[in-house]
Design a protein around this motif. Structure first.
Motif, PDB file in Angstrom:
ATOM      1  N   ALA A 124      27.278  55.587  92.278  1.00 37.28           N
ATOM      2  CA  ALA A 124      27.846  55.154  90.638  1.00 37.28           C
ATOM      3  C   ALA A 124      29.329  53.405  91.424  1.00 37.28           C
ATOM      4  CB  ALA A 124      29.066  55.567  90.353  1.00 37.28           C
ATOM      5  N   GLN A 125      29.614  53.728  92.497  1.00 35.75           N
ATOM      6  CA  GLN A 125      30.074  52.632  92.946  1.00 35.75           C
ATOM      7  C   GLN A 125      29.512  51.138  93.286  1.00 35.75           C
ATOM      8  OE1 GLN A 125      31.847  53.204  96.459  1.00 35.75           O
ATOM      9  NE2 GLN A 125      34.247  53.413  96.003  1.00 35.75           N
ATOM     10  N   GLY A 126      28.343  51.591  93.437  1.00 31.99           N
ATOM     11  CA  GLY A 126      27.228  50.145  92.799  1.00 31.99           C
ATOM     12  C   GLY A 126      26.896  50.091  91.578  1.00 31.99           C
ATOM     13  N   MET A 127      27.345  50.495  90.828  1.00 33.04           N
ATOM     14  CA  MET A 127      26.620  50.651  89.547  1.00 33.04           C
ATOM     15  C   MET A 127      27.775  49.756  88.734  1.00 33.04           C
ATOM     16  SD  MET A 127      23.546  51.060  88.571  1.00 33.04           S
ATOM     17  CE  MET A 127      23.902  50.883  86.802  1.00 33.04           C
ATOM     18  N   GLY A 128      29.547  50.127  89.445  1.00 29.51           N
ATOM     19  CA  GLY A 128      30.406  49.377  88.894  1.00 29.51           C
ATOM     20  C   GLY A 128      30.098  48.048  89.557  1.00 29.51           C
ATOM     21  N   GLU A 129      29.844  47.935  90.767  1.00 29.48           N
ATOM     22  CA  GLU A 129      30.386  46.535  91.307  1.00 29.48           C
ATOM     23  C   GLU A 129      29.111  45.339  90.728  1.00 29.48           C
ATOM     24  OE1 GLU A 129      29.754  46.518  95.924  1.00 29.48           O
ATOM     25  OE2 GLU A 129      31.165  47.948  96.084  1.00 29.48           O
ATOM     26  N   LEU A 130      27.613  45.907  90.502  1.00 27.30           N
ATOM     27  CA  LEU A 130      26.460  45.211  89.539  1.00 27.30           C
ATOM     28  C   LEU A 130      27.498  45.215  88.703  1.00 27.30           C
ATOM     29  CD1 LEU A 130      23.650  46.652  90.789  1.00 27.30           C
ATOM     30  CD2 LEU A 130      24.516  44.535  91.443  1.00 27.30           C
ATOM     31  N   ASP A 131      27.623  45.640  87.471  1.00 29.95           N
ATOM     32  CA  ASP A 131      28.764  45.067  86.554  1.00 29.95           C
ATOM     33  C   ASP A 131      29.143  44.132  86.091  1.00 29.95           C
ATOM     34  OD1 ASP A 131      26.942  46.904  85.045  1.00 29.95           O
ATOM     35  OD2 ASP A 131      28.082  49.097  85.267  1.00 29.95           O
ATOM     36  N   ARG A 132      30.383  43.787  87.730  1.00 26.63           N
ATOM     37  CA  ARG A 132      31.257  43.129  87.180  1.00 26.63           C
ATOM     38  C   ARG A 132      31.048  42.204  87.418  1.00 26.63           C
ATOM     39  NH1 ARG A 132      34.592  47.506  89.848  1.00 26.63           N
ATOM     40  NH2 ARG A 132      33.614  47.292  91.307  1.00 26.63           N
ATOM     41  N   GLN A 133      29.936  41.628  88.277  1.00 29.60           N
ATOM     42  CA  GLN A 133      28.504  40.895  88.276  1.00 29.60           C
ATOM     43  C   GLN A 133      28.027  39.621  87.471  1.00 29.60           C
ATOM     44  OE1 GLN A 133      26.581  41.151  91.865  1.00 29.60           O
ATOM     45  NE2 GLN A 133      28.415  41.773  93.668  1.00 29.60           N
ATOM     46  N   THR A 134      27.739  40.556  86.193  1.00 28.65           N
ATOM     47  CA  THR A 134      27.456  40.096  85.098  1.00 28.65           C
ATOM     48  C   THR A 134      28.209  40.125  84.320  1.00 28.65           C
ATOM     49  OG1 THR A 134      27.714  41.533  84.103  1.00 28.65           O
ATOM     50  CG2 THR A 134      25.466  42.124  85.206  1.00 28.65           C
TER      51      THR A 134
END
Length: 169
Positions: A124-134
């Protein structure tokens, strides 16, 4: 209720072998009583490999229980050498209490549950970080920050008006 107590009294008067002989056909076709059936088979000395009855609903009655026992020295399939109902680990090799994170009865171990929770949290933390980079993620974050700033400003205006200060409309 007295009928049950009468039956229970008669069953209690039977010897162990007679009671097993009475209860085995009673629990034979009932999947919900498998534990009782296994206990009866264990107490009567019948091993798992010797249980042949109730293979399928269309199977006819088995006569192998009435047949004379084969020579125990033959070591062929179906011979007289019984197979234990539960495999026992060889001596000297420590037995595992859990297999794949689960106990033999199917209960997950604390370590396996903790590992799954930590893995899901990390995902979940990784998905949040990836979402902020888009670009869409950055845009959503900027919109959220703009709404928070507008909400703080409006809250400050409301506080000033409650204190009695003039508020610009």
């Amino acid at each position: 209720m007295s009928d049950y107590s009468d039956i229970a009294a008669r069953l209690a008067a039977l010897s162990d072998a007679e009671l097993v002989a009475v209860l085995r056909p009673v629990v034979a076709g009932r999947p919900g009583l498998w534990a009782l059936r296994n206990a009866l088979e264990e107490s009567s000395g019948v091993h798992h490999a010797e249980l042949i009855d109730d293979v399928s609903p269309t199977t006819g009655p088995s006569t192998s229980h009435d047949a004379p026992a084969p020579d125990p020295g033959s070591r062929q399939v179906g011979g007289g050498i019984p197979v234990p109902a539960v495999p026992v680990p060889p001596t000297g090799i420590p037995g595992s209490t859990t297999i794949g994170g689960y106990s033999p009865s199917g209960v997950p171990s604390f370590d396996s549950v903790r590992d799954k929770v930590e893995q899901r949290f990390g995902t979940a933390q990784g998905m949040g970080e990836l979402d902020r980079q888009t670009p869409a993620g950055r845009s959503a974050e900027e919109q959220f920050e703009a709404r928070e700033k507008a909400a703080r400003d409006r809250l400050d205006q409301i506080r000033k008006s409650v204190r009695g200060n003039d508020v610009d409309s």
